[in-house]
Design an enzyme around this catalytic site. Structure first.
Site, mmCIF file in Angstrom:
data_model
loop_
_atom_site.group_PDB
_atom_site.id
_atom_site.type_symbol
_atom_site.label_atom_id
_atom_site.label_comp_id
_atom_site.label_asym_id
_atom_site.label_seq_id
_atom_site.Cartn_x
_atom_site.Cartn_y
_atom_site.Cartn_z
ATOM 1 N N SER A 1 12.163 -0.008 -8.520
ATOM 2 C CA SER A 1 11.041 -0.214 -7.981
ATOM 3 C C SER A 1 12.193 -0.020 -6.841
ATOM 4 C CB SER A 1 10.026 -0.907 -7.558
ATOM 5 O OG SER A 1 10.548 -3.027 -7.738
ATOM 6 N N HIS B 1 5.490 1.887 -11.259
ATOM 7 C CA HIS B 1 6.014 3.099 -9.888
ATOM 8 C C HIS B 1 5.349 4.094 -11.078
ATOM 9 C CE1 HIS B 1 7.099 1.538 -6.569
ATOM 10 N NE2 HIS B 1 7.469 -0.008 -6.787
ATOM 11 N N LYS C 1 -0.183 1.833 -6.014
ATOM 12 C CA LYS C 1 0.261 2.764 -5.631
ATOM 13 C C LYS C 1 0.245 4.036 -5.446
ATOM 14 C CE LYS C 1 4.062 -0.487 -6.236
ATOM 15 N NZ LYS C 1 4.721 -1.044 -5.576
HETATM 16 C C1 LIG Z 1 7.158 -3.122 -10.739
HETATM 17 C C2 LIG Z 1 6.383 -3.264 -9.754
HETATM 18 N N1 LIG Z 1 5.082 -4.444 -10.651
HETATM 19 C C3 LIG Z 1 4.853 -5.152 -9.132
HETATM 20 C C4 LIG Z 1 4.350 -4.824 -8.509
HETATM 21 C C5 LIG Z 1 3.164 -5.588 -7.439
HETATM 22 O O1 LIG Z 1 2.621 -4.571 -7.773
HETATM 23 P P1 LIG Z 1 0.607 -5.438 -7.485
HETATM 24 O O2 LIG Z 1 0.965 -5.580 -5.811
HETATM 25 O O3 LIG Z 1 -0.542 -4.467 -7.480
HETATM 26 O O4 LIG Z 1 0.664 -6.945 -7.666
HETATM 27 C C6 LIG Z 1 5.056 -4.067 -7.905
HETATM 28 C C7 LIG Z 1 4.803 -3.465 -6.514
HETATM 29 O O5 LIG Z 1 4.916 -4.333 -5.171
HETATM 30 C C8 LIG Z 1 5.948 -3.183 -8.640
HETATM 31 O O6 LIG Z 1 6.932 -2.329 -7.868
#
Ligand SMILES: Cc1ncc(COP(=O)(O)O)c(C=O)c1O
Length: 282
Positions: A70, A104, A133
């Site tokens: 990310s 992502h 996202k």
């Molecule tokens: C690789 C990854 N996993 C999980 C998340 C978290 O997602 P969520 O906010 O829906 O839990 C993110 C983003 O913030 C992310 O980039």
């Protein structure tokens, strides 16, 4: 997922740049230090060394990585990871499984938006992701075999003892998935991929440093905290929101501005941002 599959005979191997939620998940599942190994980012020689050194008495190995990293917008080479793991597939009584967090990737990446697996031409055994996202909603998902999903439902107390997603969120996520998987979605993806190419070409022609990759997360390596802050402020004053990653979020010398191109951006929008860059980052 970690709560569902962790026991004292499970060994976890992860990329050093894995998202914080993976690291937290292992802590919540009380994975002991001796049941974990980390390989340098996308370093398959180190992954090979990690799998070869899994200690005796382990029945299950989980290799876990982000699909799209990310902070950098680069991707896990799933097919090559599977090649490294192939000789060990039969070694563990409860299996060797790969897990990709493609938060992502899904919805934005690959020709039809199926994410890093589509881009890499290879599927992981388990895919976890977010609806927050590309799909613009809340919540997330685990996709795998029926038996694994049943284990998550029965054993993951962070899932069991919390309210489910709201009906509205689920409905919105379903529609977002349907749009992505339609001609309209593919048209939006083509547009998105063209805008990413335009932006990346613009960065290159300005002589600016980025990390290669066709993903909407486009990092600009500034490598200085104050300069990063100045450029982020300069963008903000000109009506453009970009995210600066400075020490201590990233090590000194790796300060980065993270641009995220999306399907609503137009060709003039991207030119506008490149024009600001030419003005601010010389
Ligand atoms: C690789 C990854 N996993 C999980 C998340 C978290 O997602 P969520 O906010 O829906 O839990 C993110 C983003 O913030 C992310 O980039």
């Amino acid at each position: 997922l970690a709560l569902a599959i962790q026991n004292d005979r499970t060994f976890w191997i992860g990329d050093e740049l894995n998202h914080n939620c993976i690291i937290r998940a292992m802590r919540i599942a009380s994975v002991p230090r001796e049941n974990k190994a980390i390989y340098a980012h996308n370093d398959l020689d180190q992954l090979k060394a990690c799998i070869e050194k899994v200690p005796a008495g382990i029945d299950r190995v989980v290799v876990i990585f982000d699909g799209v990293f990310s902070m950098r917008g680069d991707t896990a080479p799933i097919a090559r990871i599977h090649e490294v793991l192939a000789p060990h597939r039969e070694r563990f009584a409860d299996g060797l499984i790969t897990v990709v967090d493609d938060s992502h990737g899904v919805g934005a990446f690959g020709a039809t938006g199926r994410g890093t697996e589509e881009y890499a031409g290879e599927r992981a055994d388990v895919i976890v992701g977010t609806f927050g996202k590309a799909f613009g909603v809340n919540g997330g998902f685990v996709a795998s075999s029926a038996s694994l999903i049943e284990a998550v439902r029965q054993k993951s107390d962070t899932y069991i003892y919390t309210n489910p997603l709201s009906v509205a969120d689920c409905a919105a996520a379903q529609v977002a998935v349907d749009i992505t998987d339609s001609e309209e979605g593919r048209q939006r993806l083509r547009h998105l991929h063209a805008r990413i190419a335009q932006f990346r070409e613009g960065l290159a022609s300005l002589g600016l440093e980025s990390i290669e990759g066709p993903h909407p997360v486009v990092p600009l390596l500034v490598r200085d905290t104050q300069r990063t802050r100045d450029v982020v402020r300069g963008f903000f004053e000109r009506g453009v929101l970009v995210v600066g990653l400075t020490f201590p979020v990233v090590p000194k010398g790796s300060e980065t501005i993270r641009f995220q191109v999306n399907a609503a951006h137009t060709e003039p929008d991207i030119d506008h941002v490149l024009g600001i860059l030419a003005e601010l980052v010389r």
